[in-house]
Design an enzyme around this catalytic site. Structure first.
Site, mmCIF file in Angstrom:
data_model
loop_
_atom_site.group_PDB
_atom_site.id
_atom_site.type_symbol
_atom_site.label_atom_id
_atom_site.label_comp_id
_atom_site.label_asym_id
_atom_site.label_seq_id
_atom_site.Cartn_x
_atom_site.Cartn_y
_atom_site.Cartn_z
ATOM 1 C CB THR A 195 -47.891 -3.119 -75.182
ATOM 2 O OG1 THR A 195 -48.273 -2.787 -76.564
ATOM 3 C CG2 THR A 195 -46.802 -2.055 -74.700
ATOM 4 C CE1 TYR A 242 -48.897 -5.049 -70.989
ATOM 5 C CE2 TYR A 242 -50.749 -4.294 -69.856
ATOM 6 C CZ TYR A 242 -49.250 -4.040 -70.479
ATOM 7 O OH TYR A 242 -49.171 -2.675 -70.689
ATOM 8 C CB THR A 270 -49.586 -1.261 -66.860
ATOM 9 O OG1 THR A 270 -51.031 -1.062 -67.776
ATOM 10 C CG2 THR A 270 -49.264 -2.493 -66.568
ATOM 11 C CG ASP A 271 -54.114 1.092 -66.335
ATOM 12 O OD1 ASP A 271 -53.403 1.710 -67.173
ATOM 13 O OD2 ASP A 271 -55.284 -0.161 -66.171
ATOM 14 N N GLY A 305 -42.784 3.304 -80.345
ATOM 15 C CA GLY A 305 -43.296 3.625 -79.132
ATOM 16 C C GLY A 305 -44.183 4.534 -79.362
ATOM 17 C CG ASP A 321 -34.451 -8.295 -79.222
ATOM 18 O OD1 ASP A 321 -35.704 -9.202 -78.247
ATOM 19 O OD2 ASP A 321 -34.707 -9.523 -79.827
#
Length: 299
Positions: free
Chosen positions: A63, A126, A102-103, A10, A37
């Site tokens: 993601t 998500y 996240t936003d 990432g 994992d």
């Protein structure tokens, strides 16, 4: 200090490995599948016992925003259940955890930048799974720092900045959404923030060090504004250039709904950790120049 960061490939993971590599006070260990994992609780606990870090950085996640609409169970296992198990294992070892969110936990309909106190209202699978991950981490480990960020780019992996440079080498004009606002955030800047936060957590953290924080680039723009900045820097440095044609969200439909307003207020992080991300334009310039100078080019 030993940082254990989840995931190997990432953007944030690779940035953190690079940034902490020059700091003798830090040893950063990145772990991923099959050793670690998020969909396998046993591997999570085993990795924690084997590595025994001072701070855990929970960066691995599902993601694929649009794909999550078709794979809600898988997204939930990776974004919610797995981080909860990781946070519980860290708590049992009395280790603080830094977890990324996240936003997308917000609706995106507010006219103002979102603060940590604003009510989440995710509009996508998500976003809902990431919000569930926040709750799982907080419930499992009181020594948690949840970092919400947005519009992440870097010299690594796949991201918007690299896509714009690639498209500029293939066409004369690129259509880019102009009615979504956010804070472009360099993964390298995120890594610097993590180093600052982890250092505080490994010392003698006080109660205000824990909770939810927003970490994002300083200043805001639209996706088309970001694309225009990328083109400007690229052209000035002899790289590819394409004109940017602003379009509306309605002209670029996606399976998952994107927030119209992704702007995040970052005052709390500055007050508690004395850290503020650089201006987004400066960080974008540094990334574009680096990509243009790399042997492999802006691929």
């Amino acid at each position: 200090m030993k940082l254990l960061v989840t995931g190997r490939h990432g953007q944030v993971v690779r940035a953190l490995v690079e940034r902490s590599g020059g700091n003798r006070a830090f040893e950063t260990v990145a772990i991923g599948r099959p050793q670690f994992d998020l969909a396998n609780a046993a591997t999570i606990r085993n990795a924690m016992e084997e590595e025994r870090p001072d701070v855990v950085v929970s960066a691995a996640a599902y993601t694929a925003v649009d794909q999550a609409e078709s794979e809600p169970d898988e997204a939930h296992r990776i974004n919610a259940v797995g981080p909860g198990v990781l946070a519980e294992a860290a708590a049992q070892m009395d280790i603080p955890i830094i977890h990324f969110s996240t936003d997308y936990v917000f609706s995106g309909m507010s006219p103002e930048p979102y603060s940590e106190e604003d009510q989440p209202d995710p509009q996508s699978v998500y976003g809902r799974t990431k919000l569930a991950g926040e709750a799982a981490v907080a419930a499992a480990n009181p020594r948690h720092v949840i970092l919400r960020t947005a519009w992440v780019y870097s010299p690594f992996g796949k991201n918007f900045v690299k896509t714009m440079l690639r498209l500029a080498s293939e066409r004369d004009e690129i259509a880019v959404v102009s009615d979504q606002w956010g804070n472009p955030t360099s993964a390298l800047d995120i890594a610097d923030g993590i180093v600052q936060i982890a250092g505080r957590l490994a010392e003698k953290p006080f109660d205000k060090c824990f909770g939810i924080f927003h970490l994002a680039g300083t200043g805001d723009t639209t996706w088309s504004g970001l694309a225009e900045k990328v083109m400007q820097v690229s052209q000035e440095n002899g790289g590819p250039f394409a004109g940017i044609r602003p379009i509306t969200t309605a002209e670029f439909p996606t399976k998952a709904r994107r927030p119209v307003n992704s702007r995040l207020a970052t005052r709390k992080l500055a007050q508690v950790y004395d850290w503020v991300a650089p201006d987004w334009q400066r960080s974008v310039e540094a990334t574009v120049v680096r990509l243009l100078q790399s042997p492999d080019g802006p691929s």
